[in-house]
Design a protein around this motif. Structure first.
Motif, PDB file in Angstrom:
ATOM      1  N   VAL A 157      14.325 -51.051 -53.855  1.00 18.09           N
ATOM      2  CA  VAL A 157      12.923 -51.088 -53.442  1.00 18.09           C
ATOM      3  C   VAL A 157      12.770 -50.378 -52.102  1.00 18.09           C
ATOM      4  O   VAL A 157      13.459 -50.710 -51.131  1.00 18.09           O
ATOM      5  CB  VAL A 157      12.406 -52.537 -53.326  1.00 18.09           C
ATOM      6  N   ASN A 158      11.899 -49.383 -52.069  1.00 18.40           N
ATOM      7  CA  ASN A 158      11.567 -48.668 -50.833  1.00 18.40           C
ATOM      8  C   ASN A 158      10.159 -49.065 -50.418  1.00 18.40           C
ATOM      9  O   ASN A 158       9.194 -48.780 -51.130  1.00 18.40           O
ATOM     10  CB  ASN A 158      11.643 -47.150 -51.050  1.00 18.40           C
ATOM     11  N   LEU A 159      10.033 -49.735 -49.288  1.00 20.74           N
ATOM     12  CA  LEU A 159       8.726 -50.194 -48.830  1.00 20.74           C
ATOM     13  C   LEU A 159       7.959 -49.064 -48.147  1.00 20.74           C
ATOM     14  O   LEU A 159       8.547 -48.230 -47.456  1.00 20.74           O
ATOM     15  CB  LEU A 159       8.879 -51.363 -47.853  1.00 20.74           C
ATOM     16  N   LEU A 160       6.650 -49.086 -48.324  1.00 17.53           N
ATOM     17  CA  LEU A 160       5.770 -48.096 -47.699  1.00 17.53           C
ATOM     18  C   LEU A 160       4.759 -48.837 -46.838  1.00 17.53           C
ATOM     19  O   LEU A 160       3.718 -49.278 -47.316  1.00 17.53           O
ATOM     20  CB  LEU A 160       5.066 -47.254 -48.766  1.00 17.53           C
ATOM     21  N   SER A 161       5.087 -48.992 -45.558  1.00 17.33           N
ATOM     22  CA  SER A 161       4.196 -49.649 -44.587  1.00 17.33           C
ATOM     23  C   SER A 161       3.790 -51.047 -45.042  1.00 17.33           C
ATOM     24  O   SER A 161       2.607 -51.393 -45.075  1.00 17.33           O
ATOM     25  CB  SER A 161       2.946 -48.796 -44.342  1.00 17.33           C
ATOM     26  N   VAL A 162       4.763 -51.855 -45.414  1.00 18.98           N
ATOM     27  CA  VAL A 162       4.511 -53.239 -45.813  1.00 18.98           C
ATOM     28  C   VAL A 162       4.762 -54.149 -44.620  1.00 18.98           C
ATOM     29  O   VAL A 162       5.899 -54.289 -44.165  1.00 18.98           O
ATOM     30  CB  VAL A 162       5.407 -53.653 -47.001  1.00 18.98           C
ATOM     31  N   ASP A 163       3.699 -54.749 -44.101  1.00 20.66           N
ATOM     32  CA  ASP A 163       3.806 -55.594 -42.909  1.00 20.66           C
ATOM     33  C   ASP A 163       4.034 -57.047 -43.319  1.00 20.66           C
ATOM     34  O   ASP A 163       3.167 -57.901 -43.186  1.00 20.66           O
ATOM     35  CB  ASP A 163       2.535 -55.467 -42.062  1.00 20.66           C
ATOM     36  N   GLU A 164       5.207 -57.317 -43.862  1.00 19.09           N
ATOM     37  CA  GLU A 164       5.556 -58.655 -44.325  1.00 19.09           C
ATOM     38  C   GLU A 164       7.037 -58.890 -44.031  1.00 19.09           C
ATOM     39  O   GLU A 164       7.889 -58.072 -44.356  1.00 19.09           O
ATOM     40  CB  GLU A 164       5.292 -58.768 -45.828  1.00 19.09           C
ATOM     41  N   LYS A 165       7.354 -60.008 -43.407  1.00 22.72           N
ATOM     42  CA  LYS A 165       8.749 -60.284 -43.066  1.00 22.72           C
ATOM     43  C   LYS A 165       9.526 -60.662 -44.322  1.00 22.72           C
ATOM     44  O   LYS A 165       8.992 -61.301 -45.231  1.00 22.72           O
ATOM     45  CB  LYS A 165       8.818 -61.410 -42.032  1.00 22.72           C
ATOM     46  N   TYR A 166      10.796 -60.295 -44.352  1.00 24.40           N
ATOM     47  CA  TYR A 166      11.632 -60.590 -45.506  1.00 24.40           C
ATOM     48  C   TYR A 166      13.087 -60.572 -45.080  1.00 24.40           C
ATOM     49  O   TYR A 166      13.454 -60.019 -44.035  1.00 24.40           O
ATOM     50  CB  TYR A 166      11.403 -59.549 -46.619  1.00 24.40           C
ATOM     51  N   GLU A 167      13.928 -61.188 -45.886  1.00 27.04           N
ATOM     52  CA  GLU A 167      15.361 -61.193 -45.609  1.00 27.04           C
ATOM     53  C   GLU A 167      16.111 -61.472 -46.905  1.00 27.04           C
ATOM     54  O   GLU A 167      15.520 -61.865 -47.924  1.00 27.04           O
ATOM     55  CB  GLU A 167      15.709 -62.261 -44.567  1.00 27.04           C
ATOM     56  N   THR A 168      17.413 -61.265 -46.853  1.00 27.67           N
ATOM     57  CA  THR A 168      18.262 -61.526 -48.016  1.00 27.67           C
ATOM     58  C   THR A 168      18.083 -62.963 -48.480  1.00 27.67           C
ATOM     59  O   THR A 168      18.080 -63.902 -47.684  1.00 27.67           O
ATOM     60  CB  THR A 168      19.732 -61.269 -47.664  1.00 27.67           C
ATOM     61  N   GLY A 169      17.922 -63.137 -49.794  1.00 26.26           N
ATOM     62  CA  GLY A 169      17.759 -64.469 -50.357  1.00 26.26           C
ATOM     63  C   GLY A 169      16.323 -64.846 -50.642  1.00 26.26           C
ATOM     64  O   GLY A 169      16.065 -65.815 -51.362  1.00 26.26           O
ATOM     65  N   ASP A 170      15.358 -64.096 -50.095  1.00 21.49           N
ATOM     66  CA  ASP A 170      13.940 -64.390 -50.342  1.00 21.49           C
ATOM     67  C   ASP A 170      13.576 -64.106 -51.799  1.00 21.49           C
ATOM     68  O   ASP A 170      14.010 -63.101 -52.369  1.00 21.49           O
ATOM     69  CB  ASP A 170      13.040 -63.547 -49.443  1.00 21.49           C
ATOM     70  N   ASN A 171      12.788 -64.994 -52.383  1.00 22.62           N
ATOM     71  CA  ASN A 171      12.284 -64.790 -53.732  1.00 22.62           C
ATOM     72  C   ASN A 171      10.904 -64.152 -53.627  1.00 22.62           C
ATOM     73  O   ASN A 171       9.976 -64.757 -53.089  1.00 22.62           O
ATOM     74  CB  ASN A 171      12.206 -66.135 -54.461  1.00 22.62           C
ATOM     75  N   VAL A 172      10.766 -62.926 -54.103  1.00 20.93           N
ATOM     76  CA  VAL A 172       9.543 -62.155 -53.860  1.00 20.93           C
ATOM     77  C   VAL A 172       9.064 -61.455 -55.129  1.00 20.93           C
ATOM     78  O   VAL A 172       9.784 -61.360 -56.122  1.00 20.93           O
ATOM     79  CB  VAL A 172       9.774 -61.083 -52.765  1.00 20.93           C
ATOM     80  N   THR A 173       7.827 -60.974 -55.045  1.00 22.33           N
ATOM     81  CA  THR A 173       7.269 -60.057 -56.045  1.00 22.33           C
ATOM     82  C   THR A 173       6.826 -58.802 -55.316  1.00 22.33           C
ATOM     83  O   THR A 173       6.142 -58.889 -54.293  1.00 22.33           O
ATOM     84  CB  THR A 173       6.061 -60.670 -56.771  1.00 22.33           C
ATOM     85  N   VAL A 174       7.243 -57.644 -55.816  1.00 17.22           N
ATOM     86  CA  VAL A 174       6.818 -56.383 -55.213  1.00 17.22           C
ATOM     87  C   VAL A 174       5.959 -55.616 -56.218  1.00 17.22           C
ATOM     88  O   VAL A 174       6.191 -55.671 -57.425  1.00 17.22           O
ATOM     89  CB  VAL A 174       8.014 -55.508 -54.773  1.00 17.22           C
ATOM     90  N   TYR A 175       4.946 -54.929 -55.695  1.00 19.81           N
ATOM     91  CA  TYR A 175       4.065 -54.081 -56.500  1.00 19.81           C
ATOM     92  C   TYR A 175       4.166 -52.654 -55.986  1.00 19.81           C
ATOM     93  O   TYR A 175       4.162 -52.424 -54.767  1.00 19.81           O
ATOM     94  CB  TYR A 175       2.608 -54.533 -56.378  1.00 19.81           C
ATOM     95  N   GLY A 176       4.279 -51.706 -56.895  1.00 22.26           N
ATOM     96  CA  GLY A 176       4.370 -50.312 -56.481  1.00 22.26           C
ATOM     97  C   GLY A 176       4.441 -49.388 -57.673  1.00 22.26           C
ATOM     98  O   GLY A 176       4.010 -49.734 -58.779  1.00 22.26           O
ATOM     99  N   THR A 177       5.026 -48.219 -57.440  1.00 20.68           N
ATOM    100  CA  THR A 177       5.157 -47.222 -58.506  1.00 20.68           C
ATOM    101  C   THR A 177       6.615 -46.847 -58.680  1.00 20.68           C
ATOM    102  O   THR A 177       7.396 -46.854 -57.725  1.00 20.68           O
ATOM    103  CB  THR A 177       4.343 -45.954 -58.186  1.00 20.68           C
ATOM    104  N   THR A 178       6.961 -46.521 -59.916  1.00 18.92           N
ATOM    105  CA  THR A 178       8.337 -46.120 -60.190  1.00 18.92           C
ATOM    106  C   THR A 178       8.625 -44.767 -59.541  1.00 18.92           C
ATOM    107  O   THR A 178       7.743 -43.920 -59.425  1.00 18.92           O
ATOM    108  CB  THR A 178       8.587 -46.031 -61.701  1.00 18.92           C
TER     109      THR A 178
END
Length: 286
Positions: free
Chosen positions: A103-124
């Motif tokens: 996952v390559n983030l594009l200006s996502v202002d949200e803290k995260y770290e290894t082990g976090d359970n997340v959902t990401v939205y974007g384009t392939t």
């Protein structure tokens, strides 16, 4: 006198023309400003809202194929694995139940770290240099349901101290098995050996997991992922206060059938594990 009157009239006419030009210029500028306001594109929040409406759940088989679609709007749920770059333009591995994504983030202002359970939205975005499907994400949301702790808790037998000491090796083996089963895709446990560290003679243990990587990937991708899994396993086992050494062995049948192709050793250093030897069979040389 006529000359003076003529000069005066000429000056007034010129001044009037100048005012008209200014007014005309002002009208043009006003029109330009109005045009700019009218043609301004949607905000990032509006784009994100539209993305969430249109995105479909990513199909790992489709995105991992040779004919994977590009710029397809998708979302993926999973647990963050290795973080390669932090911040709003970060890069990390996302462990989904069906496979692994970069996952390559594009200006996502949200803290995260290894082990976090997340959902990401974007384009392939095709695949990274190691062949892992990539997603360029503009939205990262933490899921309400949290992933279970990386190191599972195992109830110790309610017996005397001598019995607990005798069965500690069994508990460590169970903990190691659960960490691998819950976190590492396409990984099979061949066996796990737990021995008391007689060299230190301090009651600590040496853990020797023998693992098999079942995926068919090129050598570069294989090395990257088994390194990542080994480092993560060592970091989790370091939370157990009585594990002093770990050596992880890997078999990868796609590259070499029936033999180990990699070995990683770790030793306890304070509250963490320090990497020692990294050995690879020639079959994994790039």
């Amino acid at each position: 006198m006529k000359k003076l009157l003529f000069v005066g009239l000429s000056a007034l006419l010129l001044a009037g023309c100048g005012d008209n030009q200014k007014e005309s210029s002002g009208e043009v500028e006003d029109n330009k400003t109005e045009e700019t306001v009218e043609t301004k594109g949607p905000t990032q929040d509006e784009l994100n809202a539209k993305l969430k409406e249109e995105a479909v759940e990513a199909d790992y088989k489709e995105l991992n194929s040779d004919n994977a679609p590009d710029k397809k709007k998708v979302f993926v749920k999973g647990e963050i694995g290795a973080v390669f770059e932090e911040g709003i333009l970060g890069t990390f591995i996302l462990n989904n139940e069906n496979g692994i994504y970069t996952v390559n983030l594009l200006s996502v202002d949200e803290k995260y770290e290894t082990g976090d359970n997340v959902t990401v939205y974007g384009t392939t975005n095709g695949k990274d240099e190691t062949g892992i499907p990539q997603i360029s994400a503009t939205i990262l949301e933490h899921n309400k349901e949290k992933t279970e702790a990386q190191t599972p808790t195992v109830d110790k037998p309610e017996v005397n101290e001598e019995k607990v000491v005798i069965n500690r090796d069994v508990a460590i083996e169970e903990i190691t098995n659960k960490i691998i089963e819950q976190n590492y895709n396409q990984t099979t446990v061949n066996k796990i050996t737990v021995n008391e560290n007689l060299g230190l003679n301090d009651g600590s243990y040496i853990v020797l997991p023998y693992l098999k990587w079942d995926a068919m990937n090129n050598s570069k991708r294989t090395k990257r992922l088994i390194e990542m899994y080994s480092d993560d396993l060592a970091a989790n086992l370091a939370k157990e206060g009585d594990i002093s050494e770990i050596t992880v062995f890997w078999e990868v049948p796609y590259h070499l059938e029936g033999k180990n192709v990699a070995k990683f050793t770790y030793t306890k250093n304070g509250d963490s594990m320090s990497i020692g030897e990294r050995w690879y069979d020639p079959s994994l040389k790039e």
